[in-house]
Enzyme design. Sequence first.
Site, short mmCIF file in Angstrom:
data_model
loop_
_atom_site.label_atom_id
_atom_site.label_comp_id
_atom_site.label_asym_id
_atom_site.label_seq_id
_atom_site.Cartn_x
_atom_site.Cartn_y
_atom_site.Cartn_z
N LYS A 147 -0.37 -4.09 -3.48
CA LYS A 147 -1.65 -3.32 -3.30
C LYS A 147 -1.60 -2.34 -4.00
CE LYS A 147 -4.68 -2.21 0.24
NZ LYS A 147 -5.19 -0.64 -0.27
N ASP A 173 10.18 5.33 -9.58
CA ASP A 173 10.38 5.31 -10.90
C ASP A 173 11.37 7.22 -11.23
OD1 ASP A 173 8.83 3.44 -11.61
OD2 ASP A 173 6.99 4.44 -11.01
N SER A 229 0.81 -1.20 -0.16
CA SER A 229 0.25 -0.27 -0.20
C SER A 229 0.55 1.45 -0.42
CB SER A 229 -0.65 -0.14 1.05
OG SER A 229 -1.88 0.88 1.28
#
Length: 560
Positions: free
Chosen positions: A318, A304, A293
């Site tokens: 998740k 990223d 999460s």
Amino acid sequence: MSRIKLPGILFLCISCCGWNAAQAQDDNRFAVGKQLEIFNALLKEVDMFYVDSLDVERTVRRGIDAMLKGLDPYTEYYPEERMDNLKFMTTGEYGGIGAIIRQRDEGVVIGEPYEGMPAQLAGLKTGDLILAIDTTDVSRFSVEQVSNLLKGVPNSRLTVKIQRPGEKKPRKIELARKQITIDQVVYYGVRGDHTGYICLQGFTDKSTREVKAAFEDLKQNHRIESLILDLRNNGGGILDEAVQIVNLFVPKGKEVLSTRGKIKQRDRIYRTPLEPLDTVMPLAVLINGESASSAEIVCGALQDMDRAILVGERSFGKGLVQSTRDLPYEGKVKVTISKYYIPSGRCIQAIDYTHRQADGSVAAIPDSLTSIFHTSNGRPVRDGGGIRPDFEVEELLTPTMLYYLASDNALFDYVTQWTQKHKTIPPVEEFVYSDKDYETFKACLKEKGFSYDRQSEKMLKSLKSVAEIEGYTKDDPALFADLEAKLTPDLEKDLVRYEKSVRKLIAMEIVKRYYYRKGEVLESLKEDKALEKAMSVLNDPPLYRKTLNMDSGEEMTSVP
């Protein structure tokens, strides 16, 4: 002619699409109304005519839980009496004595008192059996019932009657409740010469504040040159806190994630709102299969953006977002409303809850169906199946026996007895769980008749049963004999085979009794392969830069 008719055709298509959407919405509203009417009538009929008295609230609650369970594990109903649980999840606060309690055959015992909280300050210890709270005998109460009595308004007083292991007479301990705040930064400090380390266990509304304070202290007072953020076993929490923690290390205005759900008006793009603390200090994030999460938002966004290296094991996966909605009678429903997408555009959701198998189970998205995305510096990353670290370091294999040991009273009682014989232990860094003590532990398990089963043994029994039905064992009755002998649990052999893992578990439990959660973390970091790998990469600037595909001309210095 076509130029004249095309706008009309386009308008007709848009009108048809709009009509179809409205019609589908009307049909769905009718279906909801119809099913509610059926449920209402059914409940009334069962309540009136069922042979025994019906506990209406309990019956309906079972129906609600079963209905929501068929959606995903994160959509949950919280009635008024459970609102404290929801509040604790988001704030880490509650009014009480500051202790974890656990169920035993003989009753409810103190499982872990928090350092500096009323339970610990008043002298309650792990293993104490709770006999009464004020004038209420709780010897036959459940954990939930005892918990409700221990919680209360801060500064209110209570008396707890306990039976301490090894003592003949019960004790009465008076203490006052207080507002309990559970810190999410369990420990921070310096590893090696100049590497900061912060262990974050969850995301409540105070997590960013705690991480920021820890980082500023490490940077200003300890002159760290690199940082490790440990998100292993971090199950997540508040989404906004994840965005703000990313913001500590990346510039203002950067997109951290976007959310997309059924209601397009609720789709959002989350950007870093403030100026960061440091955008260039080498950063590593530790993750494992229990990092989920909000923890995945942090590590995924930093990956990223090529702002940090990730070390450890693939995260949980998740990629869903929940929101709470008000219900009648002061209840709430926590409902999954959208998926989130991190800066590269990927969603890391690993399990497809929308397509269940015939038996009701759900399956993980296979790697073959995942897609490739790219980080800011062009590194390939994949969606689905969680976040894959840049450096994979497998943790010690956790045998089934360890799960049974962790939950069984045999280990709990052994450590309780061990601590009664040892009033103090050395600092965590110097503590060593001895070979002699381990031999005593093995004898203790045998004496108590500790037993456990293994999934492989269960699966073999199931396979053998099917094979017998289908007639495969008629010609060769001993077909499964050798395999059964190998898969039958052998406690003595397993205590040798998994000695390193078992000793680690015992040492962590012992240290926690003296130095609480901070001590447990410090003990867990001994011989930590993922931590060692992260430190080696951070201390190797060319490897760090190469991993992130960074421009070789960029300076690796900290912002003052």
